[in-house]
Design an enzyme around this catalytic site. Sequence first.
Site, short mmCIF file in Angstrom:
data_model
loop_
_atom_site.label_atom_id
_atom_site.label_comp_id
_atom_site.label_asym_id
_atom_site.label_seq_id
_atom_site.Cartn_x
_atom_site.Cartn_y
_atom_site.Cartn_z
N SER A 56 0.82 -1.22 0.00
CA SER A 56 0.00 0.00 0.00
C SER A 56 0.86 1.27 0.00
O SER A 56 0.49 2.28 -0.63
CB SER A 56 -0.96 -0.01 1.20
OG SER A 56 -0.23 -0.15 2.40
N GLU B 8 11.31 -8.52 -4.55
CA GLU B 8 11.76 -7.29 -3.88
C GLU B 8 13.25 -7.38 -3.57
O GLU B 8 14.00 -6.43 -3.76
CB GLU B 8 10.96 -7.09 -2.58
CG GLU B 8 9.51 -6.71 -2.85
CD GLU B 8 8.62 -6.73 -1.62
OE1 GLU B 8 9.03 -7.28 -0.59
OE2 GLU B 8 7.51 -6.19 -1.70
N GLY C 110 3.14 -8.74 1.74
CA GLY C 110 2.35 -8.87 0.51
C GLY C 110 2.79 -10.05 -0.34
O GLY C 110 2.25 -10.27 -1.43
#
Length: 219
Positions: free
Chosen positions: A30, A103, A97
């Site tokens: 988010s 990542e 997530g």
Amino acid sequence: MTQDELKKMVAEAAIEYVVPDSIIGVGTGSTANCFIDALASIKHKINGTVASSEASAERLKSHGIEVFDLNSVNEISVYIDGADESDNHLHLVKGGGGALTREKIVAACSKKFVCIADESKLVDVLGEFPLPVEVIPMARSFVARELVKLGGRPVYRDGFVTDNGNVILDIHDMSIVDPRKLEKQLNDITGVVTNGLFAIKSADVLLLGTQDGVKKLEK
Ligand code: 5RP
């Protein structure tokens, strides 16, 4: 300010770290979504992006921002992403997530890692947030037994499949006193793809959204 407003504030502050005429690494979640929305306003100043998840790639494209395959890119100037926890040394827990592996790859390829988070993410000791581990599906039970031997309580993230086709075990009840050691120990378990500790390569800068404005912690 609400937590969402803090996330938006810190995401907008990260625009200062965007290097003109370069490729930007973009994270997932988010807070990263707020950053993507802010990046849209200066998209003409960058050469494009590499995304750490299919979800972020879709959001970037919906803003008309170009997304490159990592294999076609020589250099990423800066990687901007959120975190589930950070300590004062900028060691992170990520992967809430489920995008931890991509990542970690994009962070590894980037010259600088700027982490953006609201103040609730700063902790003294990592581990209250369950630590995600991405696992090859056939190794799930074996890896879970190994995680128990290390003192954790692995919980299978039921019904979740990563962008790489793997599963996630979230390790609960582990106080992480030596994040670098644990990151290596977990990655040494056969069947583990990677884990959500970013300690061996931590963030370079942490921008924290607080009620008093954006605070900056640097290595
Ligand atoms: C996703 C991540 C995110 O950075 C982390 O979960 C933080 O998310 P949010 O910004 O929604 O709080 O690691 O895999």
